[in-house]
Design an enzyme around this catalytic site. Structure first.
Site, short mmCIF file in Angstrom:
data_model
loop_
_atom_site.label_atom_id
_atom_site.label_comp_id
_atom_site.label_asym_id
_atom_site.label_seq_id
_atom_site.Cartn_x
_atom_site.Cartn_y
_atom_site.Cartn_z
N CYS A 168 0.86 -1.18 0.00
CA CYS A 168 0.00 0.00 0.00
C CYS A 168 0.90 1.24 0.00
CB CYS A 168 -0.90 0.00 1.23
SG CYS A 168 0.01 0.10 2.80
N CYS A 212 2.56 5.90 8.88
CA CYS A 212 1.62 6.04 7.77
C CYS A 212 0.73 7.26 8.01
CB CYS A 212 0.76 4.79 7.65
SG CYS A 212 -0.56 4.94 6.42
N HIS A 230 -0.58 -4.62 19.68
CA HIS A 230 -0.10 -4.23 18.35
C HIS A 230 0.56 -2.86 18.45
CE1 HIS A 230 -0.14 -3.03 14.12
NE2 HIS A 230 -0.25 -4.32 13.83
N GLU A 242 0.72 -0.35 16.48
CA GLU A 242 -0.13 0.78 16.08
C GLU A 242 -1.07 1.17 17.21
OE1 GLU A 242 -3.87 1.87 13.19
OE2 GLU A 242 -2.47 0.37 12.44
N THR A 297 -6.16 0.87 11.97
CA THR A 297 -6.38 0.99 10.53
C THR A 297 -6.43 -0.34 9.79
OG1 THR A 297 -4.00 1.20 10.08
CG2 THR A 297 -5.25 3.25 10.47
N SER A 333 1.71 -9.65 10.86
CA SER A 333 1.02 -8.63 10.06
C SER A 333 -0.47 -8.69 10.31
CB SER A 333 1.32 -8.86 8.56
OG SER A 333 0.44 -8.10 7.76
N SER A 334 -1.02 -7.65 10.92
CA SER A 334 -2.44 -7.63 11.25
C SER A 334 -3.30 -7.75 10.01
CB SER A 334 -2.78 -6.34 12.00
OG SER A 334 -4.16 -6.23 12.24
N SER A 383 1.92 -5.31 3.43
CA SER A 383 3.36 -5.16 3.67
C SER A 383 4.19 -6.22 2.95
CB SER A 383 3.65 -5.20 5.18
OG SER A 383 2.99 -6.29 5.80
#
Length: 316
Positions: free
Chosen positions: A12, A96, A124, A126, A167, A225-226, A269
């Site tokens: 992304c 991001c 996590h 984030e 996100t 990786s979520s 990712s």
């Protein structure tokens, strides 16, 4: 065996930007470059950058004075940001921009004294960074992952309450949690624009279309990786055999034995070279030419910081 490719899949704009920041910093300043946490959650990407001189750390105290430090795409708390400011470091922020948007929502709520509820996965990075934007002791910041968490939650003032989301969540699961929040707290206010990012939504939409045709779905992405995990879960919920794999070496022959159609996608990712390797392995196992499905076009680009806007081909 037919091979179908989800569209869109893979990198992304936020991941592209974060990797470019590390690559350009290495090209301009030379190794070592310190990165707080894995810049993105992909083993191949992290190992490649490590080989070129990136050093991934978790604590600012691990970074020597005078060094270059980069914050990962997942973002950091204000406490981490302030600690870095207090040191003799050159800092670049690879957070991001869509994560930064959520940070700003939390910071505004904190300034207004509103309590905030974040929908996200505990632990996590984030989530840790987003929770760390709230600093008002008169208010409160809460984390929920499920409707059950919502019904158990008690806040100080239901009249001044807002919610945000990580996100990279499941769109369907998040909708259920938001429904519970609105029932539990009728006056709660959400973001003007959905916090789940365009790439997460698009890739879930694409894997749904993929799983409608494929018997087996392979999701290229790392275990931490979520967004990649959510893709595999979605395919599984649709009744398909779905496997999260780092690369082609993880494919087990029995997964695709006597399968007529296998679908391949990749988390936000995961680089395309890994998808190419997976396709090549499937072709060794009897697959035909890979057929991309039609999907939503993505043309979003996030610029790197101006100090790093250089053609790395011009750097010795």
């Amino acid at each position: 065996m037919q091979i179908l490719l989800a569209n869109p899949r893979g990198f992304c704009a936020g991941v592209d930007r974060a990797i470019s920041i590390v690559e350009n910093a290495l090209a301009i300043y030379g190794a070592p470059i310190y990165v707080r946490h894995e810049v993105v959650h992909n083993r191949y990407v992290v190992d490649s950058l490590r080989e070129r001189g990136a050093i991934f750390i978790e604590q600012i105290s691990e970074v020597p004075d005078g060094a270059i430090l980069i914050f990962s795409a997942h973002g950091v708390s204000q406490a981490v940001r302030n600690e870095a400011k207090s040191r003799d470091l050159t800092v670049f922020d690879a957070t991001c921009p869509l994560v930064t948007k959520v940070h700003m929502e939390v910071a505004r709520a904190s300034r207004r004294g509103e309590e905030s509820i974040l929908i996200g996965h505990a632990g996590h990075p984030e989530v840790e960074g987003t929770m760390g934007q709230y600093s008002n002791p008169e208010g409160g910041m809460y984390l929920v992952e499920s409707p059950d968490d919502v019904w158990k939650l008690t806040v100080k003032n239901e009249e001044k309450l807002s919610f945000m989301t990580q996100t990279t969540l499941s769109v369907d699961d998040t909708s259920d949690v938001i429904d519970a929040l609105r029932k539990r707290f009728p006056k709660i206010v959400g973001p003007r624009k959905d916090d789940i990012c365009y790439a997460t939504t698009n890739r879930q939409e694409a894997v749904r279309a993929l799983a409608e045709q494929a018997e087996v779905v392979l999701v290229v992405g790392s275990k931490n990786s979520s967004n990649s995990n959510r893709l595999a879960e979605l395919a599984q919920r649709m009744g398909k055999h779905a496997f999260l794999i780092d690369d082609a070496k993880d494919i087990q022959e029995e997964w695709v034995k006597e399968v007529k159609c296998v679908g391949v996608t990749a988390g936000a990712s995961a680089p395309d070279i890994l998808v190419q390797n997976v396709v090549a392995r499937l072709q060794q196992l009897g697959g035909g030419e890979a057929i991309p499905l039609e999907g939503r076009e993505e043309n979003i680009v996030f610029e790197v910081p101006k100090e790093l806007r250089v053609d790395i081909r011009e750097v010795d």
